[in-house]
Design an enzyme around this catalytic site. Structure first.
Site, PDB file in Angstrom:
ATOM      1  N   ARG A   1       0.813  -1.236   0.000  1.00  0.00           N
ATOM      2  CA  ARG A   1       0.000   0.000   0.000  1.00  0.00           C
ATOM      3  C   ARG A   1       0.840   1.278   0.000  1.00  0.00           C
ATOM      4  NH1 ARG A   1      -3.167  -3.008   3.891  1.00  0.00           N
ATOM      5  NH2 ARG A   1      -4.828  -4.055   2.750  1.00  0.00           N
TER       6      ARG A   1
ATOM      7  N   LYS B   1       2.679  11.285 -11.593  1.00  0.00           N
ATOM      8  CA  LYS B   1       1.781  10.415 -12.360  1.00  0.00           C
ATOM      9  C   LYS B   1       2.509   9.104 -12.612  1.00  0.00           C
ATOM     10  CE  LYS B   1      -1.266  13.469 -14.964  1.00  0.00           C
ATOM     11  NZ  LYS B   1      -1.643  13.927 -16.314  1.00  0.00           N
TER      12      LYS B   1
ATOM     13  N   GLU C   1       8.470  17.334 -25.520  1.00  0.00           N
ATOM     14  CA  GLU C   1       7.872  17.725 -24.232  1.00  0.00           C
ATOM     15  C   GLU C   1       8.455  19.055 -23.739  1.00  0.00           C
ATOM     16  OE1 GLU C   1       5.238  16.179 -23.110  1.00  0.00           O
ATOM     17  OE2 GLU C   1       5.429  13.993 -23.233  1.00  0.00           O
TER      18      GLU C   1
ATOM     19  N   LYS D   1       6.425  22.986 -14.934  1.00  0.00           N
ATOM     20  CA  LYS D   1       5.639  21.829 -14.468  1.00  0.00           C
ATOM     21  C   LYS D   1       5.374  21.952 -12.963  1.00  0.00           C
ATOM     22  CE  LYS D   1       4.633  17.048 -14.829  1.00  0.00           C
ATOM     23  NZ  LYS D   1       4.770  15.771 -15.483  1.00  0.00           N
TER      24      LYS D   1
ATOM     25  N   GLU E   1      -4.955  16.766 -11.176  1.00  0.00           N
ATOM     26  CA  GLU E   1      -5.569  17.118 -12.453  1.00  0.00           C
ATOM     27  C   GLU E   1      -7.088  17.262 -12.370  1.00  0.00           C
ATOM     28  OE1 GLU E   1      -3.564  15.445 -15.914  1.00  0.00           O
ATOM     29  OE2 GLU E   1      -5.466  15.447 -16.970  1.00  0.00           O
TER      30      GLU E   1
ATOM     31  N   ARG F   1      -3.994  21.152 -14.552  1.00  0.00           N
ATOM     32  CA  ARG F   1      -2.901  20.250 -14.940  1.00  0.00           C
ATOM     33  C   ARG F   1      -3.107  19.638 -16.326  1.00  0.00           C
ATOM     34  NH1 ARG F   1       0.470  15.783 -11.364  1.00  0.00           N
ATOM     35  NH2 ARG F   1       1.662  14.995 -13.145  1.00  0.00           N
TER      36      ARG F   1
ATOM     37  N   ASN G   1      -1.096  18.163 -21.070  1.00  0.00           N
ATOM     38  CA  ASN G   1      -1.359  17.114 -22.064  1.00  0.00           C
ATOM     39  C   ASN G   1      -1.573  17.680 -23.449  1.00  0.00           C
ATOM     40  OD1 ASN G   1      -1.157  14.830 -20.428  1.00  0.00           O
ATOM     41  ND2 ASN G   1      -3.172  15.241 -19.553  1.00  0.00           N
TER      42      ASN G   1
ATOM     43  N   HIS H   1      -1.400  15.452 -26.521  1.00  0.00           N
ATOM     44  CA  HIS H   1      -1.431  14.058 -26.083  1.00  0.00           C
ATOM     45  C   HIS H   1      -2.679  13.304 -26.541  1.00  0.00           C
ATOM     46  CE1 HIS H   1       1.951  15.404 -23.741  1.00  0.00           C
ATOM     47  NE2 HIS H   1       2.096  14.238 -23.145  1.00  0.00           N
TER      48      HIS H   1
ATOM     49  N   HIS I   1      -1.738  10.055 -28.184  1.00  0.00           N
ATOM     50  CA  HIS I   1      -2.042   8.729 -27.625  1.00  0.00           C
ATOM     51  C   HIS I   1      -2.732   7.853 -28.674  1.00  0.00           C
ATOM     52  CE1 HIS I   1      -1.870  10.009 -23.093  1.00  0.00           C
ATOM     53  NE2 HIS I   1      -0.683   9.899 -23.647  1.00  0.00           N
TER      54      HIS I   1
ATOM     55  N   HIS J   1       6.827   7.983 -27.713  1.00  0.00           N
ATOM     56  CA  HIS J   1       5.830   8.857 -27.078  1.00  0.00           C
ATOM     57  C   HIS J   1       6.039  10.318 -27.502  1.00  0.00           C
ATOM     58  CE1 HIS J   1       3.083  10.409 -24.061  1.00  0.00           C
ATOM     59  NE2 HIS J   1       4.038  11.212 -23.624  1.00  0.00           N
TER      60      HIS J   1
HETATM   61  P1  NAD Z   1      11.682   5.123 -22.475  1.00  0.00           P
HETATM   62  O1  NAD Z   1      11.569   5.019 -21.036  1.00  0.00           O
HETATM   63  O2  NAD Z   1      11.179   3.994 -23.309  1.00  0.00           O
HETATM   64  O3  NAD Z   1      13.201   5.406 -22.853  1.00  0.00           O
HETATM   65  C1  NAD Z   1      13.560   5.543 -24.200  1.00  0.00           C
HETATM   66  C2  NAD Z   1      14.691   4.581 -24.608  1.00  0.00           C
HETATM   67  O4  NAD Z   1      15.925   5.132 -24.174  1.00  0.00           O
HETATM   68  C3  NAD Z   1      14.600   3.219 -23.996  1.00  0.00           C
HETATM   69  O5  NAD Z   1      15.040   2.256 -24.930  1.00  0.00           O
HETATM   70  C4  NAD Z   1      15.580   3.298 -22.819  1.00  0.00           C
HETATM   71  O6  NAD Z   1      16.079   2.053 -22.433  1.00  0.00           O
HETATM   72  C5  NAD Z   1      16.649   4.169 -23.417  1.00  0.00           C
HETATM   73  N1  NAD Z   1      17.442   4.935 -22.477  1.00  0.00           N
HETATM   74  C6  NAD Z   1      17.021   5.555 -21.346  1.00  0.00           C
HETATM   75  N2  NAD Z   1      17.997   6.290 -20.831  1.00  0.00           N
HETATM   76  C7  NAD Z   1      19.075   6.122 -21.613  1.00  0.00           C
HETATM   77  C8  NAD Z   1      20.397   6.641 -21.594  1.00  0.00           C
HETATM   78  N3  NAD Z   1      20.784   7.538 -20.693  1.00  0.00           N
HETATM   79  N4  NAD Z   1      21.258   6.230 -22.550  1.00  0.00           N
HETATM   80  C9  NAD Z   1      20.848   5.361 -23.516  1.00  0.00           C
HETATM   81  N5  NAD Z   1      19.619   4.864 -23.611  1.00  0.00           N
HETATM   82  C10 NAD Z   1      18.733   5.249 -22.663  1.00  0.00           C
HETATM   83  O7  NAD Z   1      10.927   6.426 -23.034  1.00  0.00           O
HETATM   84  P2  NAD Z   1      10.805   7.918 -22.490  1.00  0.00           P
HETATM   85  O8  NAD Z   1      10.684   8.743 -23.699  1.00  0.00           O
HETATM   86  O9  NAD Z   1      11.835   8.230 -21.492  1.00  0.00           O
HETATM   87  O10 NAD Z   1       9.413   7.893 -21.719  1.00  0.00           O
HETATM   88  C11 NAD Z   1       8.214   7.633 -22.387  1.00  0.00           C
HETATM   89  C12 NAD Z   1       7.219   7.125 -21.378  1.00  0.00           C
HETATM   90  O11 NAD Z   1       6.983   8.127 -20.407  1.00  0.00           O
HETATM   91  C13 NAD Z   1       5.865   6.783 -21.979  1.00  0.00           C
HETATM   92  O12 NAD Z   1       5.435   5.563 -21.477  1.00  0.00           O
HETATM   93  C14 NAD Z   1       4.961   7.904 -21.503  1.00  0.00           C
HETATM   94  O13 NAD Z   1       3.634   7.506 -21.366  1.00  0.00           O
HETATM   95  C15 NAD Z   1       5.575   8.245 -20.181  1.00  0.00           C
HETATM   96  N6  NAD Z   1       5.297   9.603 -19.732  1.00  0.00           N
HETATM   97  C16 NAD Z   1       4.839   9.763 -18.467  1.00  0.00           C
HETATM   98  C17 NAD Z   1       4.609  11.026 -17.967  1.00  0.00           C
HETATM   99  C18 NAD Z   1       4.197  11.207 -16.545  1.00  0.00           C
HETATM  100  O14 NAD Z   1       3.844  12.330 -16.166  1.00  0.00           O
HETATM  101  N7  NAD Z   1       4.266  10.192 -15.723  1.00  0.00           N
HETATM  102  C19 NAD Z   1       4.845  12.150 -18.781  1.00  0.00           C
HETATM  103  C20 NAD Z   1       5.315  11.955 -20.070  1.00  0.00           C
HETATM  104  C21 NAD Z   1       5.549  10.656 -20.538  1.00  0.00           C
HETATM  105  N1  GLY Z   2       2.725  14.737 -18.400  1.00  0.00           N
HETATM  106  C1  GLY Z   2       1.514  15.349 -18.026  1.00  0.00           C
HETATM  107  C2  GLY Z   2       1.379  15.504 -16.559  1.00  0.00           C
HETATM  108  O1  GLY Z   2       2.263  15.185 -15.799  1.00  0.00           O
HETATM  109  O2  GLY Z   2       0.357  15.949 -16.109  1.00  0.00           O
END
Ligand code: NAD
Ligand code: GLY
Length: 374
Positions: free
Chosen positions: A131, A153, A195, A237, A247, A251, A255, A258, A262, A275
């Site tokens: 939890r 998030k 982003e 942010k 949100e 907030r 997006n 997005h 998406h 993404h």
């Molecule tokens: P990712 O986590 O898939 O990383 C991209 C690629 O880069 C992967 O293959 C990873 O292994 C590689 N990588 C990471 N760091 C590295 C480094 N320093 N050197 C070499 N390779 C490296 O993708 P991302 O773009 O980081 O994140 C996308 C994800 O984030 C999506 O799932 C999206 O939905 C999510 N997201 C969440 C929020 C939130 O607020 N929580 C906001 C935006 C995006």
């Molecule tokens: N990436 C959108 C949010 O964090 O609200």
């Protein structure tokens, strides 16, 4: 607000997320992962777990483990499979397996070492294991440093919709080590820039001006430019999340791009478009919709499209259905957390530097999809 495009960069800086008892710092600088001070004053625990993946762990897990061993007697490392396609229940369970096999108690601290996929899954595991256990974000992609690691998030994907299962759960700290960006592939750097660019049209036109001036430096991985972009992105942010953590309104502006994005990601199959690529293209579509609703001038759409293109991102959407492409986009977009009583809502630009969340007539959305897809 943002000072001027010429303000010198400030590496080794901190941004604060102000959320009463859930407030935390975001540290931004070089060589932070291997510095034991980066992880000082965290809660005590008999063991901790680094969650990473098969790409990032070989690069950085040993450094992080060495730093954490200055504070904790036992440090486990888990390597998840790499990719958006693995952001699932099955992969999430691998985290719980390791925690339970090692008899980790509710003081165990999780460290998310990787991009947004690792961060979102580790955060969700931390929110739900016993939890709730504490966790720290150590983002290693530009996208994760400017967005996903900040704000709490957490989520996994469902085959029917992206990030549909998750929780709001804040980390104790975010540690952005700029040096990790040196090993990031160019395509991933571009995805992160989507982003970064996002924050301009929704909140800060001076920042948009600055990004336009420095896009080549950012694309070249210049550390000073990246530090500045990360800091300003996190500041914006922080301001938004500080006002609307869960949100209920404001907030949602984060997006921008997005809803279309998406649909592209899930319609193409998770992982085909990154993404950030889908968000970049989605911003062009959302700007086009804003213009067709009379909210902004055509010149603003062109300006944004040009910048997104210069950042190495696609600006034309993919065809998701040969028979009814717009219908398929609409169907996919309805599985969106902003949808209310079946009515789609979009983040739109309501004038330069200002965003609004509202619905739009299907006929206009269809027109946008028709002109923006190839
Ligand atoms: P990712 O986590 O898939 O990383 C991209 C690629 O880069 C992967 O293959 C990873 O292994 C590689 N990588 C990471 N760091 C590295 C480094 N320093 N050197 C070499 N390779 C490296 O993708 P991302 O773009 O980081 O994140 C996308 C994800 O984030 C999506 O799932 C999206 O939905 C999510 N997201 C969440 C929020 C939130 O607020 N929580 C906001 C935006 C995006
Ligand atoms: N990436 C959108 C949010 O964090 O609200």
């Amino acid at each position: 607000m943002y000072a001027t495009p010429e303000t010198p960069s400030r590496p080794n800086s901190q941004v604060h997320i102000e959320l009463a008892e859930r407030s935390y710092p975001i540290a931004i600088g070089g060589a932070l992962i291997q510095a034991s001070e980066s992880f000082a004053n965290l809660p005590k625990a008999s063991q901790v777990l680094i969650v990473s993946n098969t790409t990032v762990a070989p690069l950085y897990a040993e450094q992080l483990k060495t730093a954490l061993l200055q504070h904790y007697p036992k440090v486990h490392v888990l390597e998840l499979p790499d990719g958006e396609v693995f952001k699932t229940w099955e992969t999430l369970n691998l985290i719980f397996d390791v925690l339970l096999q090692n008899e980790c108690d509710r003081k165990t601290v999780l460290f998310a070492l990787g991009g947004g996929v690792v961060g979102d899954m580790t955060g969700f595991a931390a929110a739900s294991y016993m939890r709730g256990v504490p966790f720290v974000q150590v983002p290693t992609t530009l996208l994760a440093q400017v967005d996903s690691s900040v704000g709490g998030k957490t989520a996994i994907n469902h085959p029917l919709g992206k990030n549909m299962v998750g929780a709001f759960y804040q980390p104790l700290r975010v540690v952005c080590d700029l040096d990790t960006l040196k090993t990031l592939p160019a395509r991933e750097l571009s995805a992160g820039l989507a982003e970064v660019i996002k924050y301009g049209p929704i909140a800060d036109m001076a920042f948009l001006d600055w990004i336009e001036l420095h896009i080549s430096d950012l694309m070249a991985g210049d550390s000073d430019a990246l530090a500045k972009a990360i800091q300003r992105s996190c500041e914006i942010k922080a301001e938004v999340v500080g006002q609307d953590e869960r949100e209920s309104g404001l907030r949602a502006i984060l997006n921008f791009g997005h809803t279309f994005g998406h649909a592209i990601e899930s319609g193409m199959g998770y992982g085909k478009w990154l993404h950030g690529e889908a968000v970049g293209c989605g911003m062009v579509m959302a700007a086009e919709l804003s213009q067709r609703l009379g909210l902004i001038e055509p010149g603003f759409v062109q300006r944004l499209k040009h910048l997104i293109q210069k950042a190495g991102l696609p600006v034309a959407g993919p065809i998701l259905s040969a028979t009814d492409n717009a219908g398929r986009y609409l169907e996919l977009m309805r599985v969106d957390k902003k949808t209310e009583a079946g009515e789609l809502r979009f983040v739109l630009i309501d004038g330069p530097g200002r965003a609004v969340v509202r619905s739009a007539p299907d006929v206009l959305v269809r027109q946008v999809i028709e002109v923006c897809c190839i």
